[in-house]
Design a protein around this motif. Structure first.
Motif, PDB file in Angstrom:
ATOM      1  N   GLN A  66      -7.018  67.699  -6.159  1.00 12.64           N
ATOM      2  CA  GLN A  66      -7.725  68.604  -7.050  1.00 12.64           C
ATOM      3  C   GLN A  66      -9.209  68.664  -6.677  1.00 12.64           C
ATOM      4  O   GLN A  66      -9.827  67.654  -6.358  1.00 12.64           O
ATOM      5  CB  GLN A  66      -7.573  68.145  -8.495  1.00 12.64           C
ATOM      6  CG  GLN A  66      -8.133  69.134  -9.488  1.00 12.64           C
ATOM      7  CD  GLN A  66      -7.823  68.750 -10.921  1.00 12.64           C
ATOM      8  OE1 GLN A  66      -7.130  67.788 -11.197  1.00 12.64           O
ATOM      9  NE2 GLN A  66      -8.346  69.511 -11.852  1.00 12.64           N
ATOM     10  N   ALA A  67      -9.774  69.859  -6.725  1.00 12.82           N
ATOM     11  CA  ALA A  67     -11.199  70.070  -6.458  1.00 12.82           C
ATOM     12  C   ALA A  67     -11.782  70.901  -7.600  1.00 12.82           C
ATOM     13  O   ALA A  67     -11.049  71.391  -8.457  1.00 12.82           O
ATOM     14  CB  ALA A  67     -11.381  70.776  -5.120  1.00 12.82           C
TER      15      ALA A  67
ATOM     16  N   ALA B   1     -11.317  73.656   4.548  1.00 13.79           N
ATOM     17  CA  ALA B   1     -11.197  72.386   3.841  1.00 13.79           C
ATOM     18  C   ALA B   1     -10.692  72.521   2.418  1.00 13.79           C
ATOM     19  O   ALA B   1     -10.429  71.525   1.756  1.00 13.79           O
ATOM     20  CB  ALA B   1     -12.555  71.677   3.833  1.00 13.79           C
ATOM     21  N   THR B   2     -10.555  73.747   1.921  1.00 19.17           N
ATOM     22  CA  THR B   2     -10.140  73.944   0.533  1.00 19.17           C
ATOM     23  C   THR B   2      -9.158  75.090   0.409  1.00 19.17           C
ATOM     24  O   THR B   2      -8.985  75.886   1.326  1.00 19.17           O
ATOM     25  CB  THR B   2     -11.353  74.259  -0.368  1.00 19.17           C
ATOM     26  OG1 THR B   2     -11.977  75.442   0.123  1.00 19.17           O
ATOM     27  CG2 THR B   2     -12.344  73.115  -0.409  1.00 19.17           C
ATOM     28  N   ARG B   3      -8.547  75.173  -0.752  1.00 17.81           N
ATOM     29  CA  ARG B   3      -7.660  76.278  -1.099  1.00 17.81           C
ATOM     30  C   ARG B   3      -8.041  76.732  -2.502  1.00 17.81           C
ATOM     31  O   ARG B   3      -8.287  75.902  -3.375  1.00 17.81           O
ATOM     32  CB  ARG B   3      -6.186  75.854  -1.105  1.00 17.81           C
ATOM     33  CG  ARG B   3      -5.696  75.213   0.184  1.00 17.81           C
ATOM     34  CD  ARG B   3      -5.616  76.221   1.325  1.00 17.81           C
ATOM     35  NE  ARG B   3      -5.123  75.611   2.541  1.00 17.81           N
ATOM     36  CZ  ARG B   3      -5.879  75.203   3.546  1.00 17.81           C
ATOM     37  NH1 ARG B   3      -7.181  75.291   3.477  1.00 17.81           N
ATOM     38  NH2 ARG B   3      -5.360  74.688   4.646  1.00 17.81           N
ATOM     39  N   ILE B   4      -8.082  78.040  -2.718  1.00 17.32           N
ATOM     40  CA  ILE B   4      -8.339  78.586  -4.047  1.00 17.32           C
ATOM     41  C   ILE B   4      -7.139  79.443  -4.425  1.00 17.32           C
ATOM     42  O   ILE B   4      -6.686  80.275  -3.639  1.00 17.32           O
ATOM     43  CB  ILE B   4      -9.610  79.449  -4.075  1.00 17.32           C
ATOM     44  CG1 ILE B   4     -10.828  78.609  -3.678  1.00 17.32           C
ATOM     45  CG2 ILE B   4      -9.806  80.048  -5.471  1.00 17.32           C
ATOM     46  CD1 ILE B   4     -12.092  79.430  -3.503  1.00 17.32           C
TER      47      ILE B   4
ATOM     48  N   ALA C 130      -8.816  75.118  -7.648  1.00 16.58           N
ATOM     49  CA  ALA C 130      -9.265  74.746  -6.306  1.00 16.58           C
ATOM     50  C   ALA C 130      -8.657  73.405  -5.928  1.00 16.58           C
ATOM     51  O   ALA C 130      -8.547  72.503  -6.754  1.00 16.58           O
ATOM     52  CB  ALA C 130     -10.790  74.652  -6.273  1.00 16.58           C
ATOM     53  N   THR C 131      -8.237  73.304  -4.679  1.00 20.89           N
ATOM     54  CA  THR C 131      -7.706  72.045  -4.153  1.00 20.89           C
ATOM     55  C   THR C 131      -8.262  71.826  -2.750  1.00 20.89           C
ATOM     56  O   THR C 131      -8.686  72.771  -2.087  1.00 20.89           O
ATOM     57  CB  THR C 131      -6.164  72.049  -4.075  1.00 20.89           C
ATOM     58  OG1 THR C 131      -5.754  73.131  -3.250  1.00 20.89           O
ATOM     59  CG2 THR C 131      -5.521  72.171  -5.448  1.00 20.89           C
ATOM     60  N   THR C 132      -8.235  70.583  -2.318  1.00 26.72           N
ATOM     61  CA  THR C 132      -8.602  70.284  -0.939  1.00 26.72           C
ATOM     62  C   THR C 132      -7.440  70.691  -0.048  1.00 26.72           C
ATOM     63  O   THR C 132      -6.331  70.957  -0.535  1.00 26.72           O
ATOM     64  CB  THR C 132      -8.899  68.787  -0.760  1.00 26.72           C
ATOM     65  OG1 THR C 132      -7.715  68.044  -1.063  1.00 26.72           O
ATOM     66  CG2 THR C 132     -10.035  68.330  -1.675  1.00 26.72           C
ATOM     67  N   ALA C 133      -7.672  70.735   1.249  1.00 29.23           N
ATOM     68  CA  ALA C 133      -6.621  71.136   2.187  1.00 29.23           C
ATOM     69  C   ALA C 133      -5.398  70.240   2.100  1.00 29.23           C
ATOM     70  O   ALA C 133      -4.280  70.679   2.341  1.00 29.23           O
ATOM     71  CB  ALA C 133      -7.163  71.152   3.607  1.00 29.23           C
TER      72      ALA C 133
END
Length: 90
Positions: free
Chosen positions: A32-33, A12-15, A25-28
């Protein structure tokens, strides 16, 4: 060395990281996360840019210590006495 570390898939995320910006960090889907510290009960203890920069600082510092042969393979965001003072004040 990186091949000896786990590389778990994040669904569900990307780092990502760069030397000048630290962790991002971002969501898939690209939103922005933020990075967070979550305790074993699932409670968010701390979240935001300070968490990301503290994590980045620890990663960079431990790597630099390793390269310099200092043997300091454990790096903390602050001395243990700092945390004890915070807990007493609360």
């Amino acid at each position: 060395m990186k091949n000896s570390l786990p590389n778990p898939p994040l669904l569900a995320t990307r780092i990502s990281a760069t030397v000048s910006t630290g962790f991002t960090a971002t969501t898939a889907d690209g939103k922005q996360a933020r990075l967070a510290i979550v305790d074993e009960d699932g409670n968010v203890i701390e979240v935001g840019d300070n968490v990301a920069w503290a994590a980045w600082r620890v990663c960079v510092e431990v790597q630099e210590n390793f390269w310099q042969g200092q043997g300091h393979l454990i790096v903390h965001t602050g001395p243990p006495t700092e945390q004890q003072a915070i807990e007493k004040a609360a």
